[in-house]
Design an enzyme around this catalytic site. Structure first.
Site, PDB file in Angstrom:
ATOM      1  N   LYS A  73      -1.682  -7.045  10.089  1.00  0.00           N
ATOM      2  CA  LYS A  73      -0.516  -6.575  10.850  1.00  0.00           C
ATOM      3  C   LYS A  73      -0.281  -7.420  12.090  1.00  0.00           C
ATOM      4  O   LYS A  73       0.851  -7.567  12.561  1.00  0.00           O
ATOM      5  CB  LYS A  73      -0.705  -5.100  11.234  1.00  0.00           C
ATOM      6  CG  LYS A  73      -0.972  -4.169  10.067  1.00  0.00           C
ATOM      7  CD  LYS A  73       0.158  -4.174   9.066  1.00  0.00           C
ATOM      8  CE  LYS A  73      -0.077  -3.194   7.933  1.00  0.00           C
ATOM      9  NZ  LYS A  73      -1.165  -3.592   7.018  1.00  0.00           N
ATOM     10  N   LYS A  89      -0.565   0.856  14.192  1.00  0.00           N
ATOM     11  CA  LYS A  89      -1.143   0.350  12.949  1.00  0.00           C
ATOM     12  C   LYS A  89      -2.382  -0.503  13.209  1.00  0.00           C
ATOM     13  O   LYS A  89      -2.341  -1.431  14.013  1.00  0.00           O
ATOM     14  CB  LYS A  89      -0.113  -0.502  12.190  1.00  0.00           C
ATOM     15  CG  LYS A  89       1.069   0.278  11.654  1.00  0.00           C
ATOM     16  CD  LYS A  89       1.952  -0.604  10.781  1.00  0.00           C
ATOM     17  CE  LYS A  89       3.076   0.178  10.133  1.00  0.00           C
ATOM     18  NZ  LYS A  89       3.850  -0.663   9.191  1.00  0.00           N
ATOM     19  N   SER A 103       0.063  -3.270  -5.270  1.00  0.00           N
ATOM     20  CA  SER A 103       0.006  -2.435  -6.472  1.00  0.00           C
ATOM     21  C   SER A 103       1.370  -1.920  -6.923  1.00  0.00           C
ATOM     22  O   SER A 103       2.389  -2.157  -6.288  1.00  0.00           O
ATOM     23  CB  SER A 103      -0.931  -1.252  -6.232  1.00  0.00           C
ATOM     24  OG  SER A 103      -0.478  -0.483  -5.142  1.00  0.00           O
ATOM     25  N   GLU A 159      -5.046  -2.394   4.840  1.00  0.00           N
ATOM     26  CA  GLU A 159      -4.186  -2.210   3.684  1.00  0.00           C
ATOM     27  C   GLU A 159      -4.626  -0.936   2.962  1.00  0.00           C
ATOM     28  O   GLU A 159      -5.731  -0.446   3.156  1.00  0.00           O
ATOM     29  CB  GLU A 159      -4.297  -3.406   2.728  1.00  0.00           C
ATOM     30  CG  GLU A 159      -3.930  -4.748   3.344  1.00  0.00           C
ATOM     31  CD  GLU A 159      -2.480  -4.829   3.767  1.00  0.00           C
ATOM     32  OE1 GLU A 159      -1.655  -4.069   3.242  1.00  0.00           O
ATOM     33  OE2 GLU A 159      -2.176  -5.649   4.645  1.00  0.00           O
ATOM     34  N   GLY A 160      -3.742  -0.415   2.101  1.00  0.00           N
ATOM     35  CA  GLY A 160      -4.140   0.675   1.236  1.00  0.00           C
ATOM     36  C   GLY A 160      -3.598   2.039   1.612  1.00  0.00           C
ATOM     37  O   GLY A 160      -3.810   3.002   0.885  1.00  0.00           O
ATOM     38  N   GLU A 165       5.964  -3.772   6.169  1.00  0.00           N
ATOM     39  CA  GLU A 165       4.750  -4.582   6.169  1.00  0.00           C
ATOM     40  C   GLU A 165       4.836  -5.615   5.053  1.00  0.00           C
ATOM     41  O   GLU A 165       5.687  -5.526   4.162  1.00  0.00           O
ATOM     42  CB  GLU A 165       3.500  -3.722   5.994  1.00  0.00           C
ATOM     43  CG  GLU A 165       3.439  -2.992   4.664  1.00  0.00           C
ATOM     44  CD  GLU A 165       2.197  -2.125   4.538  1.00  0.00           C
ATOM     45  OE1 GLU A 165       1.348  -2.148   5.455  1.00  0.00           O
ATOM     46  OE2 GLU A 165       2.065  -1.418   3.528  1.00  0.00           O
ATOM     47  N   ASN A 173       2.290  -7.366   2.201  1.00  0.00           N
ATOM     48  CA  ASN A 173       0.994  -7.203   1.549  1.00  0.00           C
ATOM     49  C   ASN A 173       0.580  -8.497   0.860  1.00  0.00           C
ATOM     50  O   ASN A 173       1.325  -9.024   0.029  1.00  0.00           O
ATOM     51  CB  ASN A 173       1.074  -6.083   0.507  1.00  0.00           C
ATOM     52  CG  ASN A 173       1.538  -4.772   1.095  1.00  0.00           C
ATOM     53  OD1 ASN A 173       0.754  -4.013   1.642  1.00  0.00           O
ATOM     54  ND2 ASN A 173       2.844  -4.510   1.004  1.00  0.00           N
ATOM     55  N   ARG A 186       3.777  -8.526  -1.812  1.00  0.00           N
ATOM     56  CA  ARG A 186       4.833  -7.517  -1.824  1.00  0.00           C
ATOM     57  C   ARG A 186       5.301  -7.285  -0.395  1.00  0.00           C
ATOM     58  O   ARG A 186       4.507  -6.968   0.487  1.00  0.00           O
ATOM     59  CB  ARG A 186       4.341  -6.185  -2.420  1.00  0.00           C
ATOM     60  CG  ARG A 186       5.491  -5.231  -2.777  1.00  0.00           C
ATOM     61  CD  ARG A 186       4.989  -3.869  -3.246  1.00  0.00           C
ATOM     62  NE  ARG A 186       4.447  -3.114  -2.142  1.00  0.00           N
ATOM     63  CZ  ARG A 186       3.329  -2.385  -2.215  1.00  0.00           C
ATOM     64  NH1 ARG A 186       2.619  -2.340  -3.319  1.00  0.00           N
ATOM     65  NH2 ARG A 186       2.904  -1.722  -1.154  1.00  0.00           N
ATOM     66  N   ARG A 216       9.462   3.323  -3.855  1.00  0.00           N
ATOM     67  CA  ARG A 216       8.647   4.512  -3.622  1.00  0.00           C
ATOM     68  C   ARG A 216       9.448   5.496  -2.784  1.00  0.00           C
ATOM     69  O   ARG A 216      10.166   5.103  -1.862  1.00  0.00           O
ATOM     70  CB  ARG A 216       7.350   4.159  -2.899  1.00  0.00           C
ATOM     71  CG  ARG A 216       6.327   3.478  -3.772  1.00  0.00           C
ATOM     72  CD  ARG A 216       5.104   3.089  -2.983  1.00  0.00           C
ATOM     73  NE  ARG A 216       5.420   2.091  -1.964  1.00  0.00           N
ATOM     74  CZ  ARG A 216       4.531   1.594  -1.116  1.00  0.00           C
ATOM     75  NH1 ARG A 216       3.294   2.012  -1.144  1.00  0.00           N
ATOM     76  NH2 ARG A 216       4.881   0.675  -0.236  1.00  0.00           N
TER      77      ARG A 216
END
Length: 539
Positions: A346, A413, A170, A417-418, A163, A165, A141, A499
């Protein structure tokens, strides 16, 4: 949406979102809560909503936070994001295949990042023995925010990558349900408001993230080949034991169940890997799964889809690292492999986005040649990202990060992840000073992307919040490739995610309580109208 109309010199006859009376708010909230519960737009409740002691058997589900109305995104901006995904899939597949490049990345951050060090150690252990599976699956993603480019008049939105992923990407399942919810409301609730939105007024693109992501898993399942004669082939969803976002994952399982013949899917907690799986005593080291329901039945795992294992909290002990190595040694197709997970750090994003020096090729060109259309489109999505090491660029970044004024335009950063891991603005100087300088090189410094806010309403834990919001567009990709030959066996753009969060919020994680689910309403700008005119002239 209003801004796009104003770009065209048109004053809209109605505000969007429309003003709602208190009765309309309550009615719309009830419709959304019921629809969400009836269609799986739900999550396990956070402790702030339902205390654990009130739900000891974990039977409760609550609607995922969601906007009452879809958010406007310029059509050309949205299409650019979708169009770039196949090139991004190929890029990160190529990065995962370049062991020397990844070794250099690890070397640059390992002094301050034990997690990256331990992931690399897993690769080295398996490499010393020999990998038995050359196929890799990526369900990726790429996340963007729309940056207002003022270099042209009128200014226009241009996607800039937040970013990329490569593990546990998710919300594919819930993103589809959010789009379906808003489509349902356009036909039922919006036209009945005191300030009605007539059906057909909003341009809502279809979202096929569930089909696209499940399609990638299915492609890998079939590419695996036949299981041993005494075993049945299956797919494992590797999950966290206390997963709240379970229905998001279940929607992909339900889609796989539609395959013919049906693909057996089992959920396995990361902590139970060694308890429920073994490696066959063969050259291939097939991964064999024993279901707790029927331990006499042996399944051969074709694909391990990881929705756990992306952060240090999933590895509380050496036993957990041994379990990850156990999976990596197996013949199952991993989604992702440990090398693909490392490709999503990253630091890789920062290095790939490093502008080329005069008369020199860029680092990106190592994987995609600079003069190709794909590279041109990718460069447009890059924003300013700096290393935090002792290099010339790194020293420039350190000066920006430590300056109490300049730091406010940046985010620091780590290689994580998460969500919930970043350090923003004025908090950066003190955070850096709290650790030895030797660890600074494990971070990257990214210029903040500042999209223009729009108004919306969010339904969260039964309460409506109203105010200015900003959006983050995620574009999914499904890619299956051969690590040895580089051959791409499956490469698709696989749907999207929107989002939304309050414009003053720094983090955007939905499950963490910062953001919410949303969907896209395409809007027209001068660029879109010009594209339509050009297309019509060519017909």
């Amino acid at each position: 949406m209003r801004d796009s109309l104003l770009d065209l010199g048109i004053e809209p006859s109605w505000p969007f979102p429309p003003h709602l009376t208190n009765v309309e708010r309550e009615n719309l909230a009830q419709i959304i809560k019921d629809w969400a519960s009836g269609h799986g737009l739900v999550v396990r409740p956070p402790p702030t909503a339902i205390a654990a002691e009130a739900d000891p058997n974990r039977i409760a589900a609550v609607p995922a936070p969601v906007t009452l109305f879809p958010s406007g995104i310029a059509r050309h901006t949205f299409r650019k994001g979708l169009a770039a995904q196949k090139a991004y899939n190929e890029l990160y597949a190529a990065v995962s295949r370049d062991e020397k490049f990844l070794a250099d990345i690890v070397k640059q951050v390992v002094d301050g990042d034990e997690f990256v060090r331990d992931l690399w150690a897993v690769h080295q252990t398996v490499k010393s023995e020999g990998y038995t599976q050359s196929l890799s699956l990526g369900l990726f993603r790429s996340d963007y925010m729309a940056h207002k480019d003022t270099s042209m008049l009128p200014p226009f939105d241009q996607l800039k990558q937040v970013e990329f992923n490569t593990i546990a990407s998710s919300f594919g399942g819930l993103s589809v349900r959010a789009a379906q919810l808003h489509h349902y409301l356009t036909k039922t609730a919006y036209p009945l408001l005191q300030h009605p939105i007539a059906e057909g007024t909003l341009d809502l693109p279809e979202n096929k993230a569930i089909e696209g992501l499940a399609g990638g898993i299915e492609a890998a399942y079939h590419a695996y080949g036949d299981a041993q004669p005494e075993h049945t082939k299956c797919v494992i969803f590797l999950v966290q034991g206390d997963e709240r976002n379970v229905w998001d994952q279940r929607h992909l399982e339900y889609q796989l169940a539609k395959s013919s013949p049906t693909i057996p899917v089992f959920r396995l907690a990361f902590a139970d890997i060694m308890k429920n799986t073994t490696l066959a005593q063969t050259k291939k080291r097939q991964l064999l799964y024993s279901s707790p329901i029927n331990q006499d039945a042996k399944y051969e795992v074709a694909v391990v889809y990881m929705r756990a294992g992306y952060g240090p909290n999933d590895y509380p002990s050496q036993q957990a690292w041994d379990a990850r190595c156990h999976l990596e040694r197996s013949h199952a197709i991993k989604c992702p492999s440990v090398l693909t997970q490392l490709a999503g750090t990253k630091k890789v994003q920062q290095v790939l986005a490093t502008p080329r020096s005069e008369n020199e090729v860029s680092i990106l060109s190592k994987f995609i040649k600079d003069d190709t259309p794909s590279a041109t489109e990718l460069w447009k999505t890059f924003t300013n990202i700096y290393p935090m090491d002792a290099s010339e660029l790194g020293l420039v970044a350190r000066k920006k990060a430590l300056d109490p004024n300049q730091c406010q335009d940046y985010v620091l950063k780590p290689q994580r992840e998460g969500g919930g891991n970043n350090i923003y603005g004025k908090a950066i100087p003190d955070y850096l000073k709290s650790m030895p300088e030797s660890r600074w090189g494990s971070f990257i410094l990214m210029e903040l992307i500042k999209p223009e806010p729009q108004r919306n309403l969010i339904l969260r834990n039964g309460q409506i919040e109203e105010g200015n919001v900003i959006n983050e567009l995620g574009v999914y990709g499904a890619c299956l490739w051969d690590q040895k030959s580089g051959k791409i066996l499956h490469n698709e753009e696989a749907g999207w995610l929107l989002r939304t969060k309050g414009d003053k919020s720094e983090e955007g994680g939905v499950a963490a309580g910062y953001g919410c689910m949303d969907s896209v309403s395409l809007t027209l700008t001068n660029i879109d109208i010009q594209e339509d005119m050009d297309a019509a002239a060519q017909e």
